[in-house]
Design an enzyme around this catalytic site. Sequence first.
Site, PDB file in Angstrom:
ATOM      1  N   LEU A 172      41.582  44.499  46.315  1.00 19.46           N
ATOM      2  CA  LEU A 172      42.512  44.596  45.458  1.00 19.46           C
ATOM      3  C   LEU A 172      42.639  43.066  45.591  1.00 19.46           C
ATOM      4  O   LEU A 172      43.057  42.165  45.958  1.00 19.46           O
ATOM      5  CB  LEU A 172      43.408  45.222  46.866  1.00 19.46           C
ATOM      6  CG  LEU A 172      42.816  46.671  47.330  1.00 19.46           C
ATOM      7  CD1 LEU A 172      44.281  46.894  48.358  1.00 19.46           C
ATOM      8  CD2 LEU A 172      42.982  47.953  46.034  1.00 19.46           C
ATOM      9  N   ARG A 194      34.370  37.348  44.858  1.00 19.55           N
ATOM     10  CA  ARG A 194      35.359  37.422  43.596  1.00 19.55           C
ATOM     11  C   ARG A 194      36.814  36.918  44.229  1.00 19.55           C
ATOM     12  O   ARG A 194      37.556  35.851  44.339  1.00 19.55           O
ATOM     13  CB  ARG A 194      35.510  37.888  42.692  1.00 19.55           C
ATOM     14  CG  ARG A 194      33.677  37.690  41.909  1.00 19.55           C
ATOM     15  CD  ARG A 194      33.634  38.892  40.909  1.00 19.55           C
ATOM     16  NE  ARG A 194      32.798  38.522  39.777  1.00 19.55           N
ATOM     17  CZ  ARG A 194      31.050  38.583  39.752  1.00 19.55           C
ATOM     18  NH1 ARG A 194      31.016  39.235  41.362  1.00 19.55           N
ATOM     19  NH2 ARG A 194      30.224  38.278  39.058  1.00 19.55           N
ATOM     20  N   LYS A 195      36.996  38.136  44.771  1.00 17.76           N
ATOM     21  CA  LYS A 195      38.587  37.967  45.464  1.00 17.76           C
ATOM     22  C   LYS A 195      38.821  36.526  46.628  1.00 17.76           C
ATOM     23  O   LYS A 195      40.022  36.281  46.153  1.00 17.76           O
ATOM     24  CB  LYS A 195      38.960  38.821  46.439  1.00 17.76           C
ATOM     25  CG  LYS A 195      40.755  39.075  47.166  1.00 17.76           C
ATOM     26  CD  LYS A 195      40.403  40.386  47.337  1.00 17.76           C
ATOM     27  CE  LYS A 195      41.879  40.413  48.394  1.00 17.76           C
ATOM     28  NZ  LYS A 195      42.969  41.201  48.745  1.00 17.76           N
ATOM     29  N   LEU A 196      37.115  36.444  47.149  1.00 20.49           N
ATOM     30  CA  LEU A 196      37.742  35.557  48.579  1.00 20.49           C
ATOM     31  C   LEU A 196      37.509  33.889  47.772  1.00 20.49           C
ATOM     32  O   LEU A 196      38.271  33.157  48.421  1.00 20.49           O
ATOM     33  CB  LEU A 196      36.427  35.672  49.681  1.00 20.49           C
ATOM     34  CG  LEU A 196      36.489  36.940  50.438  1.00 20.49           C
ATOM     35  CD1 LEU A 196      35.368  36.853  51.470  1.00 20.49           C
ATOM     36  CD2 LEU A 196      38.075  37.122  51.622  1.00 20.49           C
TER      37      LEU A 196
END
Length: 265
Positions: free
Chosen positions: A116, A163-165
């Site tokens: 998310l 990608r989020k991190l």
Amino acid sequence: MGEPLVVAVLGLGEAGSAIAADLVGLGVRVRGYDPIPERSVAGLERVGSELEAVRGARVILSVNWARVALEVARTVAPALGPGQLFADLNTAAPALKRSLAAVLAPSGALFADVALMSPVPGKGLRTPALVSGPGAARFVETIGALGMPVEPVGPEAGAAAARKLVRSVFFKGMAAAVGEALEAARRLGFEQETKQNIAETLAAADAHLVDRLVEGSRRHARRRREEMAAAAEMLKALGITPHMAQATEAWLAALLEQSQQRPAE
């Protein structure tokens, strides 16, 4: 006509409740489980265990905490089978997402690693997301079709999480740096001036600025390291623990060491 869509939501905290409420509003049959009895959503079928929630559900959304994600997957795996989709929406390291996929693989259920990409409150099902893993396409076909703006980023579990991190390293690090700078400016008496300067810099940011920041840090690592050491000393004198200033100094020291080890061209 096919069977009606049944979605199980495991975890009815802030994010899980918001997504579940939107699904209920769309007429989806939603089963929910949370170990905290008080948590529920109007119109949701509240059940007494994870196993009860997932049986017969076409889509399972695990929206709890990374620290319990593996335990949840192990608990429900015996009740899953081919045709079901298990999507983990928790913020976790790529290695954990791969472990989840491995735990669920023998069941025949498809696994989706969902990241998310913005806060869920206020957006609910409309929260932008990335998805990867064997179940990425199925997630887009089901939850994406219901209104979630979701982008597939590959067949590997962990690709979305990575990608989020990486993005979090920047955004959360930036927030910490801004907070540390503004606290120092407040104690020195020019907080609004500093806030305006930061806002103007961010408003003018583009890819060229990113390149200049990175290349400039490499080229001027020695001078900037000394500058951040001075900044850290100033913060200490103000009674502020210089978390970000010292971390930046250490990063610049590492860049300097790398440049000294690089063979001369």
